[in-house]
Design a protein around this motif. Structure first.
Motif, PDB file in Angstrom:
ATOM      1  N   ILE A 229      -5.888  -0.467  -6.525  1.00 45.96           N
ATOM      2  CA  ILE A 229      -7.154  -0.005  -5.954  1.00 45.96           C
ATOM      3  C   ILE A 229      -6.883   1.270  -5.161  1.00 45.96           C
ATOM      4  O   ILE A 229      -6.049   1.279  -4.255  1.00 45.96           O
ATOM      5  N   VAL A 230      -7.589   2.334  -5.509  1.00 47.02           N
ATOM      6  CA  VAL A 230      -7.379   3.650  -4.887  1.00 47.02           C
ATOM      7  C   VAL A 230      -8.430   3.855  -3.796  1.00 47.02           C
ATOM      8  O   VAL A 230      -9.636   3.757  -4.057  1.00 47.02           O
ATOM      9  N   PHE A 231      -7.962   4.131  -2.584  1.00 44.68           N
ATOM     10  CA  PHE A 231      -8.834   4.337  -1.432  1.00 44.68           C
ATOM     11  C   PHE A 231      -8.670   5.749  -0.880  1.00 44.68           C
ATOM     12  O   PHE A 231      -7.627   6.394  -1.081  1.00 44.68           O
TER      13      PHE A 231
ATOM     14  N   VAL B 147       0.851  -1.183   0.000  1.00 42.69           N
ATOM     15  CA  VAL B 147       0.000   0.000   0.000  1.00 42.69           C
ATOM     16  C   VAL B 147       0.887   1.234   0.000  1.00 42.69           C
ATOM     17  O   VAL B 147       1.799   1.353   0.825  1.00 42.69           O
ATOM     18  N   LEU B 148       0.629   2.148  -0.930  1.00 40.83           N
ATOM     19  CA  LEU B 148       1.416   3.364  -1.065  1.00 40.83           C
ATOM     20  C   LEU B 148       0.565   4.588  -0.777  1.00 40.83           C
ATOM     21  O   LEU B 148      -0.618   4.630  -1.136  1.00 40.83           O
TER      22      LEU B 148
ATOM     23  N   GLU C  71      -5.825  15.462  -3.600  1.00 44.13           N
ATOM     24  CA  GLU C  71      -6.029  14.916  -2.263  1.00 44.13           C
ATOM     25  C   GLU C  71      -5.104  13.726  -2.070  1.00 44.13           C
ATOM     26  O   GLU C  71      -4.638  13.103  -3.026  1.00 44.13           O
ATOM     27  N   LEU C  72      -4.830  13.420  -0.789  1.00 43.02           N
ATOM     28  CA  LEU C  72      -4.045  12.240  -0.469  1.00 43.02           C
ATOM     29  C   LEU C  72      -4.907  10.994  -0.607  1.00 43.02           C
ATOM     30  O   LEU C  72      -6.087  10.999  -0.219  1.00 43.02           O
ATOM     31  N   VAL C  73      -4.335   9.940  -1.143  1.00 46.39           N
ATOM     32  CA  VAL C  73      -5.035   8.669  -1.269  1.00 46.39           C
ATOM     33  C   VAL C  73      -4.091   7.539  -0.866  1.00 46.39           C
ATOM     34  O   VAL C  73      -2.874   7.721  -0.802  1.00 46.39           O
TER      35      VAL C  73
ATOM     36  N   ARG D  72     -12.031   4.854  -4.357  1.00 44.62           N
ATOM     37  CA  ARG D  72     -12.058   6.040  -5.206  1.00 44.62           C
ATOM     38  C   ARG D  72     -11.970   5.672  -6.694  1.00 44.62           C
ATOM     39  O   ARG D  72     -12.568   6.318  -7.543  1.00 44.62           O
ATOM     40  N   ASN D  73     -11.187   4.624  -6.973  1.00 36.94           N
ATOM     41  CA  ASN D  73     -10.881   4.304  -8.361  1.00 36.94           C
ATOM     42  C   ASN D  73     -10.161   2.959  -8.370  1.00 36.94           C
ATOM     43  O   ASN D  73      -9.735   2.468  -7.318  1.00 36.94           O
ATOM     44  N   TRP D  74     -10.042   2.346  -9.538  1.00 36.11           N
ATOM     45  CA  TRP D  74      -9.172   1.180  -9.690  1.00 36.11           C
ATOM     46  C   TRP D  74      -8.710   1.100 -11.144  1.00 36.11           C
ATOM     47  O   TRP D  74      -9.381   1.608 -12.049  1.00 36.11           O
TER      48      TRP D  74
END
Length: 430
Positions: A170-172, A108-109, A118-120, A159-161
């Motif tokens: 996978i973007v959270f 996870v990055l 924004e930070l994700v 948020r996105n993938w």
């Protein structure tokens, strides 16, 4: 938030407590040094090798890459983890800021979303077929949760993938530390009972929400419960006011806000899927799973019971790494396993019992250390009363309902929410 699943030495002030369990260190390959030489492609960057590296190599001076440029193509490491450099882009949209954590799935990055500013947190899954398949199932679960979780208060929001260089990404939303990380950085000092009450209520609400959608999390643990905010406050630790802790500290940290969300739906299953395989992280695994009896929604409730004990004591309830010792610990804390469950144990679990269906303990113990680990455990009532000043009776009654051996008799999430421990504790932790 910085998550490092490594083995921690026991804190000086916690010398009476059992050694903390290892955190996936067997899953971490050794760090590989960066390419050397003045013409190195990676000079000018902080270079990180895959998920196993906890070491960030020093910065070399070299002109940085253009803001929206994609990083150079490079192969994955030997375990299929994405190899990245701090400061480079992940596609043209996300800039890599730091590594937050890693596990068997990948890493996870922390990234900056240059489009939404924004930070994700981006979960980069290993480029191995089974993990890619699991990631696609997780995306389906996350999207289902997002459609029903109005306001996004219960579960982490996707948020996105996208599929990038054979890695599912996978973007959270970016959240705060996990409850385990908070405990670890706070020297495993327990939470006040009113905070445990509020965290427990939110956890049960989230699990009830999932169960209503016919979803079973199967891997509930403090690592998979994240605080929404990283802010904390420092208060006196009254246990050490008259006698400072060995590190000299008489204070402990508490979250400034108690809001939490569930994460990690990579093991989440639908009610209609196969429930015969082993699930849950060892310390939070229900007895029906160990005995091979199959599992369903109640396995989540057992995990919640273990989590609540850990939050009010600072230590995992069952710190073990093998099945016989685990079952012996259960009997030590909760009493003997029911015969009707033992008689139905599968062929893999039969070896843990003698004729007459009694647990083969301590005869089957692997070492004296293992026997001591079981013998020093108190009964559930005594354990709770060692750490809880008020509401102990109500908490014990709740835990006895959550930690019933027979899954058919275990409290359901909506039933637990109506327990006096929550109904009478109306004051909400800020």
């Amino acid at each position: 938030m910085e998550t490092q699943w490594v083995t921690e030495p026991p804190h000086a002030a916690m010398d009476r407590r059992p050694r903390k369990r290892p955190r996936l260190t067997w899953d971490m390959p050794p760090a590989i040094p960066p390419p050397k030489g003045p013409g190195s492609l990676y000079s000018g960057q902080k270079f990180v090798i895959g998920a196993g590296s906890n070491y960030v190599f020093p910065t070399y001076y070299y002109p940085p890459a253009p803001r929206y440029a994609s990083p150079p193509w490079r192969g994955d490491d030997k375990d299929g983890h994405y190899v990245f450099a701090i400061g480079e882009n992940l596609t043209s949209r996300y800039k890599i800021l730091s590594k937050m954590g890693e596990g068997t799935f990948g890493q996870v990055l922390e990234c900056w979303d240059m489009e939404r500013r924004e930070l994700v947190a981006i979960k980069i899954v290993r480029s191995i077929h089974k993990y890619r398949e699991a990631a696609m199932i997780e995306i389906d679960v996350l999207q289902k949760l997002a459609r029903h979780d109005i306001g996004g208060k219960r579960c982490v929001q996707i948020r996105n993938w996208f599929d990038y260089r054979n890695h599912i990404c996978i973007v959270f939303e970016k959240l705060g530390p996990s409850l385990y990380d908070f405990l670890r950085k706070n020297s495993y000092r327990s939470f006040p009972i009113d905070l445990v009450r509020d965290l427990g209520r939110q956890l049960l609400e989230s699990v009830a929400f999932m169960h209503n959608l016919r979803l079973i999390h199967t891997d509930l643990k403090p690592e998979n419960i994240l605080l929404v905010s990283s802010e904390c406050i420092k208060i006196p630790d009254y246990r050490f006011l008259s006698r400072p802790a060995k590190d000299g500290s008489i204070f402990k940290n508490l979250p400034k806000c108690s809001a939490i969300k569930l994460i990690d739906f990579g093991s989440t299953t639908f009610e209609h899927q196969d429930h015969s395989y082993v699930v849950s992280t060892r310390h939070y695994r229900a007895p029906e799973i160990i005995l091979g009896l199959g599992w369903n929604y109640p396995c989540d409730m057992w995990s919640i019971g273990c989590i609540l004990v850990e939050l009010c004591s600072g230590e995992a309830l069952f710190q073990t790494h093998e099945n016989l010792e685990h079952l012996a610990m259960m009997e030590r804390v909760l009493g003997p396993l029911p015969h009707h469950m033992v008689s139905r144990a599968d062929r893999h679990a039969e070896k843990y019992f003698r004729r007459g269906m009694r647990l083969d303990w301590p005869g089957g113990a692997t070492s004296r250390e293992s026997m001591r680990a079981v013998w020093k455990l108190p009964r559930l009532q005594n354990l709770v009363m060692q750490h809880v000043d008020h509401s102990a009776g109500e908490l014990i009654d709740l835990l006895q309902g959550l930690l019933r051996y027979d899954p058919a008799e275990r409290l359901k999430a909506h039933e637990a929410l109506q327990h006096p421990f929550f109904i009478r504790g109306v004051r909400r932790y800020v």
